[in-house]
Design an enzyme around this catalytic site. Structure first.
Site, mmCIF file in Angstrom:
data_model
loop_
_atom_site.group_PDB
_atom_site.id
_atom_site.type_symbol
_atom_site.label_atom_id
_atom_site.label_comp_id
_atom_site.label_asym_id
_atom_site.label_seq_id
_atom_site.Cartn_x
_atom_site.Cartn_y
_atom_site.Cartn_z
ATOM 1 N N ARG A 347 -42.316 23.612 36.164
ATOM 2 C CA ARG A 347 -41.873 24.877 36.759
ATOM 3 C C ARG A 347 -40.376 24.864 37.048
ATOM 4 O O ARG A 347 -39.721 25.909 37.020
ATOM 5 C CB ARG A 347 -42.697 25.163 38.019
ATOM 6 C CG ARG A 347 -44.146 25.571 37.663
ATOM 7 C CD ARG A 347 -45.102 25.280 38.778
ATOM 8 N NE ARG A 347 -46.444 25.820 38.588
ATOM 9 C CZ ARG A 347 -47.433 25.205 37.934
ATOM 10 N NH1 ARG A 347 -47.235 24.014 37.359
ATOM 11 N NH2 ARG A 347 -48.622 25.757 37.843
ATOM 12 N N SER A 489 -58.030 28.322 38.479
ATOM 13 C CA SER A 489 -57.056 27.688 37.593
ATOM 14 C C SER A 489 -55.640 28.103 37.955
ATOM 15 O O SER A 489 -55.275 29.277 37.884
ATOM 16 C CB SER A 489 -57.335 28.071 36.132
ATOM 17 O OG SER A 489 -56.208 27.733 35.353
ATOM 18 N N GLN A 491 -53.114 27.240 36.265
ATOM 19 C CA GLN A 491 -52.387 27.569 35.035
ATOM 20 C C GLN A 491 -52.560 29.042 34.695
ATOM 21 O O GLN A 491 -51.608 29.720 34.328
ATOM 22 C CB GLN A 491 -52.882 26.689 33.881
ATOM 23 C CG GLN A 491 -52.471 25.235 34.064
ATOM 24 C CD GLN A 491 -52.972 24.333 32.960
ATOM 25 O OE1 GLN A 491 -53.718 24.750 32.086
ATOM 26 N NE2 GLN A 491 -52.563 23.076 33.005
ATOM 27 N N ASP A 637 -57.387 16.907 39.016
ATOM 28 C CA ASP A 637 -56.901 15.914 38.047
ATOM 29 C C ASP A 637 -57.250 14.480 38.443
ATOM 30 O O ASP A 637 -56.984 13.546 37.696
ATOM 31 C CB ASP A 637 -55.379 16.036 37.902
ATOM 32 C CG ASP A 637 -54.991 17.333 37.208
ATOM 33 O OD1 ASP A 637 -55.833 17.889 36.471
ATOM 34 O OD2 ASP A 637 -53.859 17.796 37.419
ATOM 35 N N LYS A 664 -60.503 19.572 30.035
ATOM 36 C CA LYS A 664 -59.185 18.991 30.303
ATOM 37 C C LYS A 664 -58.698 18.296 29.022
ATOM 38 O O LYS A 664 -59.187 18.573 27.939
ATOM 39 C CB LYS A 664 -59.258 18.026 31.479
ATOM 40 C CG LYS A 664 -59.550 18.719 32.801
ATOM 41 C CD LYS A 664 -58.380 19.580 33.229
ATOM 42 C CE LYS A 664 -58.704 20.399 34.469
ATOM 43 N NZ LYS A 664 -57.673 21.383 34.764
ATOM 44 N N ARG A 710 -55.164 10.207 31.904
ATOM 45 C CA ARG A 710 -55.737 9.868 33.216
ATOM 46 C C ARG A 710 -56.968 8.970 33.065
ATOM 47 O O ARG A 710 -57.273 8.171 33.942
ATOM 48 C CB ARG A 710 -56.065 11.142 34.001
ATOM 49 C CG ARG A 710 -54.828 12.014 34.212
ATOM 50 C CD ARG A 710 -54.930 12.894 35.427
ATOM 51 N NE ARG A 710 -53.873 13.907 35.389
ATOM 52 C CZ ARG A 710 -52.623 13.732 35.813
ATOM 53 N NH1 ARG A 710 -52.246 12.573 36.325
ATOM 54 N NH2 ARG A 710 -51.741 14.698 35.732
HETATM 55 C C1 S3P Z 1 -51.922 22.460 36.451
HETATM 56 C C2 S3P Z 1 -53.121 23.045 36.760
HETATM 57 C C3 S3P Z 1 -54.412 22.400 36.541
HETATM 58 C C4 S3P Z 1 -54.264 20.902 36.327
HETATM 59 C C5 S3P Z 1 -53.168 20.587 35.361
HETATM 60 C C6 S3P Z 1 -51.844 21.113 35.893
HETATM 61 C C7 S3P Z 1 -50.676 23.205 36.695
HETATM 62 O O1 S3P Z 1 -55.032 22.936 35.401
HETATM 63 O O2 S3P Z 1 -55.473 20.356 35.873
HETATM 64 O O3 S3P Z 1 -53.062 19.198 35.179
HETATM 65 O O4 S3P Z 1 -49.597 22.604 36.654
HETATM 66 O O5 S3P Z 1 -50.763 24.416 36.932
HETATM 67 P P1 S3P Z 1 -56.013 24.224 35.496
HETATM 68 O O6 S3P Z 1 -55.190 25.395 35.865
HETATM 69 O O7 S3P Z 1 -56.576 24.355 34.109
HETATM 70 O O8 S3P Z 1 -57.018 23.867 36.507
#
Ligand code: S3P
Length: 757
Positions: A347, A489, A491, A637, A664, A710
């Site tokens: 970010r 999520s 993301q 994670d 994942k 991981r």
């Molecule tokens: C992340 C969100 C998570 C996480 C990933 C990083 C992020 O994924 O598992 O390692 O940086 O927004 P999800 O949004 O698919 O849960």
């Protein structure tokens, strides 16, 4: 396939064209043509079988009677070697230096045939078109100028190589009225040699070559000219070594040829010499003013730009396979600072790039995933210096300053890069294509493309809803939506927030359970308005990002391996410094504490809008629990290593509500259950979690991570409690998030040997 190919000038390039055409079966008969002084060369070419026959340019006309036609003119024609060379040829390749091309056109003019395609290999193209215009009045529509960007030190047909053009770039520069069929034929001809063909206008070609070929030659000649005179007085060359040799290699090129090239492309070269002068003046100024920070930045930027140039030549080879050999036993002791947070590192690049002004980042994670994001923004025209020791300087281009990437954006293994970028790029004024490695290309993208489509985005995926993503930029055409996410999520949430920053009206996202909120926090840190109302976050396009400095804390997801390692290995005592403890990320601490772990959170503080602390963990016997479902997204994670903790705990541990683990970097439920079973642990996978009977009886064996970073690290940590050595296969992707893992874990007390093959 040509019946007759005529090559004018059978030197290194012309000879290589003839050789390749012969080898690829692209011409039945190959005829050479040259000047009187080329006689020996042409004889050699014929002797070597490079050409079938040749003709030598004659000075003046030779009279000879045609036995069937007695008019004088026709007789002259039949006797002319130029005519004999090109007569009936499907294709004539002019492979002589640029300065001679006008004279060649003049020779060819009386015999120019509309049944023949003419092409050349000259390294300047505007000059070729101008010469054609002077000779013919208008540029003939069957002249297809081309330039193979290939060469060799030697000259002459003996140095010709059958594969000189294989995997090399070749640029065709047709005029607006050039016959498209002729262009197509020349394209196929060069592709037949394995060349990578591009088509562009002559001026564009000349601008590119002036910058990347002509200017470097001028610079090499200039430096050696200057130092050569010094050498005559002070013998400096005696002490010159590899650097000088490398830099000046091209000053050994043919001076006549380069004089001609410079003359032919003067209009493109002169402004570049001016720019170079300004660059040297800048460096002169920095040195004179002792501005070593800026000098470093200039050099560091140049180094990374050169790496970008080198990367394109890297033939994708099978990446190295890495195996971890872990000796059983040991304990973790000491103090460590694990690398920067991956989510925040991504970010920081994204928002720093969109900000107005210069953003400095500290603690940036120098691992493949975050570097993939960094490269993507460089590819979109953002100047980013570093990383050097986790420090970056991002020269923000503003919310509307990104430029169209020239190539696909390759995001490696990184789901965060792909999903967040899909939202950001949906509303840009340019198109883009996002690609990734095998694992990323199998991960679900519909979760972002479907809500984005509701906003008006145009993103094509494969039929399975996976990458590559083909994004047609819809600047000014997105509209906000009120979206309730079907899964928790971060993301997806972040993707829609980024799209919402370019959409009309409000974009709101409601999450079914709290997920990491780094996007929201960092946007606020960049002064961008974000409204949070319970589980609903709202943004609009009104607002801009103002550059801000970012201090990325250590990644709790990386710290988790050590929190578990120290909790399961008797005698462990570890201090993990400067760890991010954002409440949307601390599920691992809560779960371990519920299991009986001894973790102290010390020295809590806030750094750049994110809570940070030092974590002190000592060994403590663990017990099995039912993991509360509300903690799942907060530790999403960390489950691979939490499964290892569960295997060491007394009694049963049950995880439910974690079906997200199946999509994942690997199917983390299946892959962990398989590996734990190999190590003798009773681990039963379920649809949405796992049931593990603990007890600490972990055996030895060989497990595979399926390329999931991981999982590789989790099984390494299991070695601390195993009764025999564990071998973990397929560990190269540890580099995506934690390249220092193997060294750090070793320093702290686990006997891990990393084998590369
Ligand atoms: C992340 C969100 C998570 C996480 C990933 C990083 C992020 O994924 O598992 O390692 O940086 O927004 P999800 O949004 O698919 O849960």
């Amino acid at each position: 396939m040509f019946n007759k190919l005529c090559v004018i000038g059978v030197g290194l390039i012309g000879g290589s064209v003839a050789k390749a055409a012969r080898a690829q079966g692209l011409a039945k008969t190959i005829v050479g043509y040259g000047r009187a002084q080329d006689l020996v060369n042409l004889q050699t070419a014929k002797r070597l079988g490079v050409i079938d026959e040749f003709y030598i340019e004659s000075v003046g006309w030779v009279e000879e009677r045609n036995p069937t036609n007695h008019t004088a003119n026709v007789g002259l024609r039949y006797a002319n070697p130029t005519y004999q060379a090109v007569e009936g040829a499907d294709c004539v390749v002019i492979a002589t230096p640029v300065a001679s091309i006008e004279a060649i056109f003049t020779q060819l003019k009386p015999f120019w045939s509309e049944n023949t395609i003419y092409t050349d290999v000259g390294s300047t193209k505007g000059s070729v078109l101008a010469a054609a215009e002077r000779v013919f009045g208008v540029i003939p529509d069957n002249l297809v100028p081309a330039h193979p960007i290939a060469g060799a030190e030697q000259s002459g047909v003996e140095a010709a190589l059958v594969d000189l053009f294989s995997h090399k770039r070749l640029i065709i520069t047709p005029a607006s009225h050039t016959n498209p069929d002729a262009v197509q034929k020349i394209k196929q001809f060069w592709q037949g040699f394995g060349a990578l063909v591009s088509i562009m206008d002559a001026q564009h070609h000349d601008g590119i070559l002036a910058a990347t070929s002509h200017l470097p030659h001028i610079l090499a000649f200039a430096l050696v000219d200057m130092l050569g005179h010094k050498d005559e007085q002070t013998e400096i060359f005696k002490y010159a070594a590899g650097g000088f040799r490398d830099f000046t290699r091209i000053a050994s090129s043919d001076p006549t040829m380069w004089k001609d090239i410079c003359a032919a492309n003067k209009s493109e070269i002169l402004p570049l010499i001016e720019q170079l002068r300004a660059e040297l003046a800048k460096i002169h100024g920095l040195l004179a003013n002792d501005d070593y920070q800026q000098l470093f930045s200039t050099f560091a930027y140049a180094k990374s730009a050169r790496q970008r140039f080198l990367n394109q030549f890297e033939v994708p080879t099978m990446s190295k396979s890495i195996t971890f050999h872990v000796q059983n036993g040991g304990k973790l002791q000491g103090e460590a600072r694990v690398p920067g947070d991956k989510s925040m590192s991504h970010r920081s690049i994204m928002l720093g790039s969109l900000a107005e002004g210069v953003t400095h980042v500290k603690g940036f994670l120098e691992a493949e995933d975050a570097l993939a994001t960094l490269q993507a923004f460089r590819d979109m025209g953002v100047e980013i210096e570093g990383p050097v020791n986790g420090e970056l300087t991002i020269h923000g281009v503003g919310k509307h300053g990104l430029k169209a990437p020239k190539n696909d954006l390759y995001l490696g293994n990184s789901g965060t890069s792909m999903r967040l970028l899909s939202g950001l790029l949906a509303g840009q004024p340019f198109n883009s294509v996002l690609t990734g490695d095998k694992s990323l290309s199998g991960r679900p993208m519909k979760r972002v493309t479907e809500p984005l489509a509701k906003m008006g985005a145009d993103i094509k995926t494969t039929e399975k809803g996976t990458a590559p993503l083909y994004i047609t930029g819809k600047a000014g055409q997105l509209t906000g939506i009120d979206y309730v996410m079907p899964m928790a999520s971060a993301q997806v949430k972040s993707c829609l927030i980024l799209a919402g920053m370019y959409a009309q009206g409000e974009t709101s996202v409601t999450e079914p359970a709290p997920t990491r909120d780094h996007t929201e926090r960092m946007l606020a840190g960049f002064s961008y308005p974000v409204k949070q109302d319970g589980s609903k976050v709202t943004v609009t396009a009104d607002g801009k990002l103002i550059a801000a400095d970012i201090d990325v804390p250590s990644d709790i997801s990386s710290a988790a391996f050590f929190l578990v390692g120290a909790s399961i290995a008797e005698g462990s005592d570890l201090l993990l410094k400067h760890v991010g403890i954002n409440p949307t990320r601390t599920g691992v601490i809560d779960i371990l504490r519920l299991m009986g772990a001894n973790i102290e959170v010390l020295n809590e503080r806030e750094v750049g809008g994110e809570p940070v602390a030092d974590l002190h963990v000592v060994y403590s016997p663990l017990k099995g629990i039912d993991i509360p479902e509300h903690l799942v997204p907060l530790a999403i994670d960390e489950f691979p290593v939490l499964f290892v903790a569960a295997a060491c705990a007394e009694g049963q541990t049950r995880l439910t509500g974690a079906e997200e683990l199946r999509v994942k970097e690997s199917d983390r439920i299946q892959v962990m259950a398989d590996g734990l079973q190999i190590l003798g642990v009773d681990a039963q996978p379920t649809e949405d979690g796992m049931i593990i009977q603990g007890g600490g009886n972990i055996g030895g064996g060989t497990v595979t991570s399926h390329g999931d970073h991981r999982i590789a690290m989790a099984f390494s940590i299991a070695g601390l409690r195993a009764s025999a050595p564990i071998t973990v296969l397929d560990c190269a992707n540890v580099n995506t998030s934690f390249p220092e893992f193997k060294d750090l874990v070793k320093n702290l007390g686990l006997d891990l040997v990393c084998e590369e093959s």
